[in-house]
Design a protein around this motif. Structure first.
Motif: not given
Length: 332
Positions: A220, A223-226, A228-229, A271, A275, A278, A282
């Motif tokens: 995660l 892929f998300m780089r945050t 929060r993700g 999980t 997904m 998100f 957005d």
């Protein structure tokens, strides 16, 4: 009196979403309280990982087996295998006799079958020499590869067990006894296999879910780089696990070999379902710059898109389905 349509509107999904958005901290606190209530129950979670628990109770064969045990007692045995240079050596045979007497006193052992016991059954006067006993049993095929090997270097002491629910105490006591003996000894049998299987299954339950969780969290993050993700899906999955196992502990539903897959299953599938949030969020973010409007657009879009609700319903259904596997097994 309010019309039915007005009542339905107040109780509908949009009204529920509006209430949640307008009182976010109330909802968060309620979820935390519920999670803590279930978390307190986790130490009471029971395990039933024995292969004996897989038997379907109302099968005719199972009922016949229970009737057999009521008539003849348990058929389960533990074999204590002894190896020596020569089994009929007087010193070795005396050690086997002493070992058999100790094992016969173990709580849960109904009787033992061994060469020394066979000798006592044959020699009622107690005058028969060890060589004479050996000459008598040597032609008897029943003894070969049952109580003694062809090379006469290995023998087995058969422990016939009583019909007891837990055989763990018997296994541990036998293990303590054979550790103190000078002979090379080990125990084997279906109770040993079942106990080892239950032990390793329980061990896997505490090791595999954390490993699965860490791997998914790493994926995660890549892929998300945050944060929060990672935090939102991981937190949702952890909460779902606590609710599931807390409910099982609260209702006294034990974890069985069939339901050991529940944590890994919920982590992976939960999980994936999280997904969906998100892209919907957005999309709502691109339509409005006010937090309340963003949340409402997100909630309405989620309601209109059945994938989110279907996923949630599917996850809950699967969770309760796994719990159902742990209930007493009845053939349908």
């Amino acid at each position: 009196m309010k019309p039915a349509s007005s009542i339905a509107a107040h109780l509908g999904p949009k009204s529920l979403l509006r209430t949640i958005i307008q009182h976010p901290w109330h909802v968060i606190i309620i979820n935390i309280v519920i999670t803590l209530i279930f978390a307190v129950q986790l130490p009471n979670l029971r395990f039933r990982t024995s292969i004996y628990d897989l038997a379907i109770e109302d099968l005719p064969q199972t009922k016949q087996y229970q009737t057999f045990k009521q008539t003849f007692g348990s058929e389960e045995i533990i074999l204590v295998v002894a190896k020596a240079q020569h089994i009929f050596d007087p010193k070795t045979f005396a050690q086997l006799d002493n070992l058999g007497k100790k094992l016969s006193k173990v709580k849960g052992v109904k009787r033992i079958v061994s060469l020394p016991e066979a000798r006592r059954a044959i020699d009622l006067s107690g005058q028969m020499s060890l060589g004479e006993f050996r000459a008598i049993i040597s032609p008897i095929e029943l003894f070969k590869n049952n109580l003694i090997s062809w090379g006469e270097r290995t023998t087995a002491i058969c422990l016939v067990l009583k019909d007891i629910k837990s055989k763990k105490t018997v296994i541990e006591k036998v293990r303590e006894i054979i550790k103190e003996e000078p002979l090379y000894l080990y125990q084997i049998g279906m109770p040993i296999v079942a106990n080892a299987l239950a032990r390793f299954t329980k061990k896997d339950f505490f090791h595999l879910p954390p490993i699965t969780f860490l791997i998914i969290a790493l994926v995660l993050f890549l892929f998300m780089r945050t944060p929060r993700g990672v935090i939102i899906p991981a937190g949702s999955v952890i909460m779902g696990l606590i609710w599931t196992f807390g409910l099982m502990a609260w209702t006294g539903t034990p974890l069985s070999m069939l339901t050991m897959i529940v944590p890994v299953f919920l982590i992976a599938v939960g999980t994936a379902y999280c997904m969906y949030i998100f892209p919907e969020y957005d999309l709502a973010l691109s339509k409005s710059d006010k937090p309340v409007h963003i949340h409402m657009n997100f909630g309405i879009a989620s309601y209109k898109r059945p994938s989110l609700y279907d996923s949630t319903e599917d996850l809950i259904t699967k969770a309760f389905g796994e719990i159902n596997l742990a209930l007493p097994k009845k053939r349908k």
